[in-house]
Write a protein that holds these residues in place. Sequence first.
Motif, PDB file in Angstrom:
ATOM      1  N   ILE A  45     -13.769  15.565 -38.858  1.00 26.12           N
ATOM      2  CA  ILE A  45     -13.488  16.217 -37.585  1.00 26.12           C
ATOM      3  C   ILE A  45     -12.431  17.306 -37.752  1.00 26.12           C
ATOM      4  CG2 ILE A  45     -11.636  14.715 -36.730  1.00 26.12           C
ATOM      5  CD1 ILE A  45     -13.227  14.687 -34.014  1.00 26.12           C
ATOM      6  N   GLU A  46     -11.509  17.087 -38.718  1.00 27.30           N
ATOM      7  CA  GLU A  46     -10.506  18.116 -39.003  1.00 27.30           C
ATOM      8  C   GLU A  46     -11.147  19.363 -39.599  1.00 27.30           C
ATOM      9  OE1 GLU A  46      -8.422  14.139 -40.149  1.00 27.30           O
ATOM     10  OE2 GLU A  46     -10.450  14.931 -39.995  1.00 27.30           O
ATOM     11  N   GLU A  47     -12.071  19.150 -40.546  1.00 27.05           N
ATOM     12  CA  GLU A  47     -12.759  20.278 -41.172  1.00 27.05           C
ATOM     13  C   GLU A  47     -13.641  21.013 -40.166  1.00 27.05           C
ATOM     14  OE1 GLU A  47     -13.160  18.375 -45.687  1.00 27.05           O
ATOM     15  OE2 GLU A  47     -14.775  18.124 -44.228  1.00 27.05           O
ATOM     16  N   TYR A  74     -21.343  17.266 -34.254  1.00 25.11           N
ATOM     17  CA  TYR A  74     -20.105  17.474 -33.519  1.00 25.11           C
ATOM     18  C   TYR A  74     -20.408  18.336 -32.305  1.00 25.11           C
ATOM     19  CZ  TYR A  74     -17.265  15.641 -37.357  1.00 25.11           C
ATOM     20  OH  TYR A  74     -16.698  14.827 -38.297  1.00 25.11           O
ATOM     21  N   GLU A  75     -20.000  17.874 -31.139  1.00 19.26           N
ATOM     22  CA  GLU A  75     -20.114  18.658 -29.925  1.00 19.26           C
ATOM     23  C   GLU A  75     -18.715  19.131 -29.553  1.00 19.26           C
ATOM     24  OE1 GLU A  75     -21.958  16.187 -27.038  1.00 19.26           O
ATOM     25  OE2 GLU A  75     -23.876  16.089 -28.100  1.00 19.26           O
ATOM     26  N   ALA A  76     -18.542  20.445 -29.430  1.00 17.76           N
ATOM     27  CA  ALA A  76     -17.209  21.004 -29.224  1.00 17.76           C
ATOM     28  C   ALA A  76     -17.174  21.996 -28.080  1.00 17.76           C
ATOM     29  CB  ALA A  76     -16.726  21.687 -30.511  1.00 17.76           C
ATOM     30  N   GLU A  77     -16.002  22.063 -27.438  1.00 16.36           N
ATOM     31  CA  GLU A  77     -15.717  23.100 -26.448  1.00 16.36           C
ATOM     32  C   GLU A  77     -14.648  24.005 -27.046  1.00 16.36           C
ATOM     33  OE1 GLU A  77     -14.582  21.270 -22.798  1.00 16.36           O
ATOM     34  OE2 GLU A  77     -16.451  20.152 -22.586  1.00 16.36           O
ATOM     35  N   LYS A 144      -1.743  17.172 -37.152  1.00 20.66           N
ATOM     36  CA  LYS A 144      -0.602  16.265 -37.104  1.00 20.66           C
ATOM     37  C   LYS A 144      -0.886  15.110 -36.157  1.00 20.66           C
ATOM     38  CE  LYS A 144       3.599  14.861 -37.885  1.00 20.66           C
ATOM     39  NZ  LYS A 144       3.970  14.283 -39.214  1.00 20.66           N
ATOM     40  N   ALA A 145      -1.517  15.410 -35.019  1.00 23.96           N
ATOM     41  CA  ALA A 145      -1.866  14.360 -34.066  1.00 23.96           C
ATOM     42  C   ALA A 145      -2.834  13.358 -34.696  1.00 23.96           C
ATOM     43  CB  ALA A 145      -2.475  14.968 -32.809  1.00 23.96           C
ATOM     44  N   ILE A 146      -3.794  13.870 -35.461  1.00 25.16           N
ATOM     45  CA  ILE A 146      -4.752  12.991 -36.135  1.00 25.16           C
ATOM     46  C   ILE A 146      -4.039  12.125 -37.176  1.00 25.16           C
ATOM     47  CG2 ILE A 146      -6.717  12.972 -37.732  1.00 25.16           C
ATOM     48  CD1 ILE A 146      -7.775  15.444 -36.250  1.00 25.16           C
ATOM     49  N   GLU A 147      -3.117  12.728 -37.901  1.00 27.11           N
ATOM     50  CA  GLU A 147      -2.353  11.979 -38.910  1.00 27.11           C
ATOM     51  C   GLU A 147      -1.556  10.845 -38.267  1.00 27.11           C
ATOM     52  OE1 GLU A 147       1.539  12.776 -41.770  1.00 27.11           O
ATOM     53  OE2 GLU A 147       0.236  14.461 -41.257  1.00 27.11           O
ATOM     54  N   ILE A 148      -0.923  11.127 -37.131  1.00 25.65           N
ATOM     55  CA  ILE A 148      -0.147  10.109 -36.424  1.00 25.65           C
ATOM     56  C   ILE A 148      -1.062   8.982 -35.953  1.00 25.65           C
ATOM     57  CG2 ILE A 148       1.231   9.667 -34.349  1.00 25.65           C
ATOM     58  CD1 ILE A 148       2.280  12.571 -34.631  1.00 25.65           C
ATOM     59  N   ALA A 149      -2.220   9.354 -35.417  1.00 26.28           N
ATOM     60  CA  ALA A 149      -3.156   8.344 -34.917  1.00 26.28           C
ATOM     61  C   ALA A 149      -3.642   7.435 -36.033  1.00 26.28           C
ATOM     62  CB  ALA A 149      -4.339   9.035 -34.238  1.00 26.28           C
ATOM     63  N   LYS A 150      -3.935   8.008 -37.192  1.00 26.52           N
ATOM     64  CA  LYS A 150      -4.439   7.217 -38.310  1.00 26.52           C
ATOM     65  C   LYS A 150      -3.372   6.292 -38.886  1.00 26.52           C
ATOM     66  CE  LYS A 150      -8.305  10.054 -39.894  1.00 26.52           C
ATOM     67  NZ  LYS A 150      -8.907  10.775 -41.037  1.00 26.52           N
ATOM     68  N   GLN A 151      -2.093   6.609 -38.659  1.00 19.75           N
ATOM     69  CA  GLN A 151      -1.030   5.703 -39.084  1.00 19.75           C
ATOM     70  C   GLN A 151      -0.992   4.451 -38.217  1.00 19.75           C
ATOM     71  OE1 GLN A 151       2.536   8.088 -38.942  1.00 19.75           O
ATOM     72  NE2 GLN A 151       2.071   9.170 -40.844  1.00 19.75           N
ATOM     73  N   GLU A 156     -11.913   6.311 -38.337  1.00 21.13           N
ATOM     74  CA  GLU A 156     -12.432   7.680 -38.363  1.00 21.13           C
ATOM     75  C   GLU A 156     -12.304   8.285 -36.969  1.00 21.13           C
ATOM     76  OE1 GLU A 156     -14.142  10.998 -40.220  1.00 21.13           O
ATOM     77  OE2 GLU A 156     -13.571   9.091 -41.122  1.00 21.13           O
ATOM     78  N   VAL A 157     -11.718   9.481 -36.886  1.00 19.94           N
ATOM     79  CA  VAL A 157     -11.594  10.154 -35.598  1.00 19.94           C
ATOM     80  C   VAL A 157     -12.955  10.702 -35.188  1.00 19.94           C
ATOM     81  CG1 VAL A 157     -10.484  12.025 -34.319  1.00 19.94           C
ATOM     82  CG2 VAL A 157      -9.196  10.781 -36.053  1.00 19.94           C
TER      83      VAL A 157
END
Length: 203
Positions: A45-47, A74-77, A144-151, A156-157
């Motif tokens: 999702i990051e890529e 992936y569906e994105a806005e 950074k938000a994804i990194e915090i969540a994975k901690q 998988e996000v």
Amino acid sequence: MNKKIGLIAGAVVLTGIVGTGIYHTEASSSKEGELQITAAEKVTIEEATKKLEEAYQGTVKEIELDKERNKLYYEAEIIVDKQEYDVVMDAESGEVVYEEIDDDYKNNDDRDNDDRNLEAAGQQETNAENSSKDNKSNLIAQEKAIEIAKQEFDGEVVQIELDFDDGKYVYELELVNGHQEADIDIHGETGDILSLEIDYEDD
């Protein structure tokens, strides 16, 4: 039996007191059409976010992993200036397979601006909130938000959205790991965990 464990952490800024609570409730049913992450997914999702923001020279407002006919997308806005694009990306190849311009977005945005201008004439509080909403310079990066969540949850996000709620920006993330699913809210500026809720199916 399905069970839900919610772990809520709220930060009280004025006193610096952090309260935590654990809540147990019965979940009525597992999420319909539960998403299974497989090895076929080659783009994270990051890529995907990075690719889309570079391609459109805009900001991904929301992105979600979805499954259709046994393929992951992936569906994105994406916000580009005052225009919104709805985009679908193949999660395996990273290729954009669908794109649509949201014609209603700009019109709604213009109406919102008109409403804000009217309110600001007589409401200083509303004016201050709008000023805070327009200022995104202090936001932590999505990565950074994804990194915090994975901690907090090893998963998988599959969805992340930046929302403005109660006078602050909040990253809302959804992560999955097998039959477990976590919903995490992260303060957009401080990176603090505002809430963490985990759903799981007990065999």
